[in-house]
Write an enzyme that holds these catalytic residues in place. Sequence first.
Site, PDB file in Angstrom:
ATOM      1  N   THR A  61       0.922  -1.051  -0.232  1.00 18.14           N
ATOM      2  CA  THR A  61      -0.047   0.068   0.065  1.00 18.14           C
ATOM      3  C   THR A  61       0.831   1.237  -0.047  1.00 18.14           C
ATOM      4  OG1 THR A  61      -1.813  -1.095   1.315  1.00 18.14           O
ATOM      5  CG2 THR A  61      -1.807   1.192   1.126  1.00 18.14           C
ATOM      6  N   GLU A  80      -7.445 -11.055   5.851  1.00 17.23           N
ATOM      7  CA  GLU A  80      -6.558 -11.522   6.857  1.00 17.23           C
ATOM      8  C   GLU A  80      -7.195 -13.138   7.180  1.00 17.23           C
ATOM      9  OE1 GLU A  80      -5.449 -10.060  10.965  1.00 17.23           O
ATOM     10  OE2 GLU A  80      -5.303  -8.651   9.566  1.00 17.23           O
ATOM     11  N   LYS A 131      -7.437   1.177  -4.425  1.00 12.00           N
ATOM     12  CA  LYS A 131      -7.006   0.369  -3.341  1.00 12.00           C
ATOM     13  C   LYS A 131      -7.421   1.218  -1.853  1.00 12.00           C
ATOM     14  CE  LYS A 131      -4.426  -2.083  -0.332  1.00 12.00           C
ATOM     15  NZ  LYS A 131      -4.989  -3.669   0.037  1.00 12.00           N
ATOM     16  N   CYS A 182      -4.577  -3.362   7.198  1.00 13.32           N
ATOM     17  CA  CYS A 182      -4.875  -2.255   6.046  1.00 13.32           C
ATOM     18  C   CYS A 182      -5.773  -1.224   6.358  1.00 13.32           C
ATOM     19  CB  CYS A 182      -5.450  -3.008   4.639  1.00 13.32           C
ATOM     20  SG  CYS A 182      -4.490  -4.248   3.997  1.00 13.32           S
ATOM     21  N   ASP A 224      -4.766   2.792   5.798  1.00 13.82           N
ATOM     22  CA  ASP A 224      -5.115   3.254   4.488  1.00 13.82           C
ATOM     23  C   ASP A 224      -6.344   4.266   4.589  1.00 13.82           C
ATOM     24  OD1 ASP A 224      -3.754   1.051   3.314  1.00 13.82           O
ATOM     25  OD2 ASP A 224      -5.537   0.137   2.555  1.00 13.82           O
TER      26      ASP A 224
END
Length: 394
Positions: free
Chosen positions: A118, A145, A203, A259, A263
């Site tokens: 990322t 995950e 993403k 994430c 993110d």
Amino acid sequence: MKIAIAGTGYVGLSNAILLAQNHEVYAVDIIEEKVTMINRKESPLADPEIEEYLSGKPLRLTAVMDGRSAYQAADFVVICTPTNYDPKENYFDTSSVEEVIEMVLEVNPKAYMVIKSTVPVGYTETLCERYHTDRILFSPEFLREGQALKDNLYPSRIIVGSMQDQADARKAAERFAELLKEGAVRKEVPVLFTNLTEAEAVKLFANTYLALRVAFFNELDTFAAVKGLDAKQIIEGIGLDPRIGNHYNNPSFGYGGYCLPKDTKQLLANYKNVPNNIMKAIVESNSTRKDFIAEQILEREPRVVGIYRLAMKANSDNYRQSSMLGIMERVRAKGVSLVVYDPSLKEEKFANLPVISDFEEFAKVSDVIVANRIDSMLKQVEDKVYTRDIYFRD
């Protein structure tokens, strides 16, 4: 074809296994124990499909610590190294990505590099400019995950970004997408080719939308708890609307993991000088939810709070950025004693708190047992359990 994978976390190892079904793959990691385990066909991660494929499938996979030799012979180098965002410094540490790129350019400048880590929006394009190359692609990863390989075997979509005005780069993007499809069980997969920056944005926006959905149902649950309502009835009622659906709607202590926390914060940082309200609220909502959960626990006036598993998800051994850690900090700050039960912990202490390996002893000393996700072991002590888990699933 020879492929090198930099990094053997969930993203790196799942991609390495996927590609090693049909190609010669070298997985590079700096941790000797992980390299040894992979070469013994043992998974260093809790993931059923990774464990199954490593131990029982014919794979052309070798784990190594020497990245230089692995990159030297590779047609593609897939970069899956860890990156972290520091909200205080408004800084995203991408140094591990750059170290790999610089080594590849030194030993094998003809290789195509595919970033799956990322990164900030616009980052890959700046790398192409800095290193005067069009051989860097960006392919966002969409995995859960504990189900990382499964999500690569049955992908919802494949997206590869490249310098679209460069024919060779576009062909390399198409070839890489074919490699991913080749290893997948699901063959009818939507494939999208984009510019580099648009692929990065996909993403961050995708994960931020998921965080938004988590936050929405958590705030619905908070409302129900404060008003004395049945959250499950409300969730099921709105879920009957097909535009909303009955998925990704199980209340929790907050979003966490590799994430979503970083993110959402990274995307918000990209909104500097761009009008927004929702993005900021998504980030702030997680902290508000943890405050509320901690208050609910403290209202029971426990002397000892038992923390049942640190991971935010069932069947996971990863507690990085777990919402449970935030709950622990808040309860501990009020002077309440805590003990931890988590079979994945081998140490006697976690964050200077006692780790109790025997569940019966743990349950006996705990006045309240806090569990983000319920499982069968807790049925025998359900009168002590505090959770917001409605559906007993992630």
